[in-house]
Design a protein around this motif. Structure first.
Motif, PDB file in Angstrom:
ATOM      1  N   ARG A   1       0.968  -1.156   0.081  1.00  0.00           N
ATOM      2  CA  ARG A   1       0.036   0.050   0.152  1.00  0.00           C
ATOM      3  C   ARG A   1       1.015   1.030  -0.162  1.00  0.00           C
ATOM      4  N   LEU A   2       1.692   1.517   0.757  1.00  0.00           N
ATOM      5  CA  LEU A   2       2.772   2.298   0.620  1.00  0.00           C
ATOM      6  C   LEU A   2       3.095   2.406  -1.015  1.00  0.00           C
TER       7      LEU A   2
ATOM      8  N   SER B   1      -2.579   7.043   1.041  1.00  0.00           N
ATOM      9  CA  SER B   1      -2.884   7.031   1.951  1.00  0.00           C
ATOM     10  C   SER B   1      -3.962   5.515   2.562  1.00  0.00           C
ATOM     11  N   ARG B   2      -4.165   4.736   3.276  1.00  0.00           N
ATOM     12  CA  ARG B   2      -4.956   4.366   3.250  1.00  0.00           C
ATOM     13  C   ARG B   2      -5.884   4.499   3.154  1.00  0.00           C
TER      14      ARG B   2
ATOM     15  N   LYS C   1     -12.397   1.779   5.079  1.00  0.00           N
ATOM     16  CA  LYS C   1     -11.346   2.259   5.799  1.00  0.00           C
ATOM     17  C   LYS C   1     -10.854   1.388   6.813  1.00  0.00           C
ATOM     18  N   ASP C   2     -11.930   0.840   7.974  1.00  0.00           N
ATOM     19  CA  ASP C   2     -11.662   0.204   9.176  1.00  0.00           C
ATOM     20  C   ASP C   2     -11.531  -1.325   8.561  1.00  0.00           C
ATOM     21  N   THR C   3     -11.994  -1.308   6.878  1.00  0.00           N
ATOM     22  CA  THR C   3     -11.443  -3.443   7.102  1.00  0.00           C
ATOM     23  C   THR C   3     -10.169  -2.680   6.838  1.00  0.00           C
TER      24      THR C   3
ATOM     25  N   VAL D   1      -6.905  -5.807   8.069  1.00  0.00           N
ATOM     26  CA  VAL D   1      -5.981  -6.146   7.993  1.00  0.00           C
ATOM     27  C   VAL D   1      -4.849  -5.933   8.361  1.00  0.00           C
ATOM     28  N   GLU D   2      -4.329  -4.578   8.132  1.00  0.00           N
ATOM     29  CA  GLU D   2      -3.427  -4.235   8.346  1.00  0.00           C
ATOM     30  C   GLU D   2      -2.375  -3.978   9.598  1.00  0.00           C
ATOM     31  N   ASP D   3      -3.616  -4.738  11.086  1.00  0.00           N
ATOM     32  CA  ASP D   3      -3.678  -4.971  12.003  1.00  0.00           C
ATOM     33  C   ASP D   3      -3.135  -6.157  12.516  1.00  0.00           C
ATOM     34  N   GLY D   4      -3.801  -7.357  10.932  1.00  0.00           N
ATOM     35  CA  GLY D   4      -3.257  -8.332  10.882  1.00  0.00           C
ATOM     36  C   GLY D   4      -4.427  -9.358  11.785  1.00  0.00           C
TER      37      GLY D   4
END
Length: 144
Positions: free
Chosen positions: A18-19, A24-25, A36-38, A42-45
């Motif tokens: 993504r970066l 941005s997210r 954005k929450d979903t 995913v990025e939080d595992g």
């Protein structure tokens, strides 16, 4: 049966990609058609629905099913897009480690993410036809 999911591994890969691609997210989430929450989950595992992963793959430049491959210890399958007189189409190379069951899962995830009116039986039949065609072309091993 598929391998256990390593959501931490997937989180690191998704964030890194993504970066590279999105400012941005929120931009990445909008590109994928997820909240954005979903994307944050995913990025939080954290676990999200399989259809969400399937929607995120193209936004990351991957073939649908790549998030699942990463979570199961594999590598993403890059998607490349080409144009000709008939329009734009996607090309990708099937990695040698991809098994028929992986193909079936990718087709199932793709069908669920893009076609609301297919029945489970139709999706299963589509998966089997694709696996057989890939075998005929020598892109998948015979058996399984």
């Amino acid at each position: 049966m598929s391998a256990p999911r390593d959501l931490g591994r997937l989180a690191r890969a998704v964030k890194a990609r993504r970066l590279e691609l999105h400012p941005s997210r929120l931009a990445a989430a909008n590109s994928a058609g997820v909240s954005k929450d979903t994307w944050q989950k995913v990025e939080d595992g954290l676990l999200v629905r399989d259809v969400s992963y399937a929607k995120m793959d193209p936004a990351l430049g991957w073939v649908v099913g790549s998030c699942m491959l990463i979570a199961e210890g594999g590598e993403p399958v890059p998607a490349s897009y080409h144009e000709d007189a008939d329009g734009t189409f996607m090309l990708s190379k099937i990695p040698p480690s991809l098994l028929p069951e992986d193909v079936r899962q990718v087709v199932t995830d793709s069908a669920m993410a893009t076609t609301a009116n297919l029945t489970v039986r139709e999706i299963r039949d589509l998966s089997e036809r694709i696996v057989e065609e890939l075998r005929k072309r020598g892109l998948l091993p015979n058996g399984s």
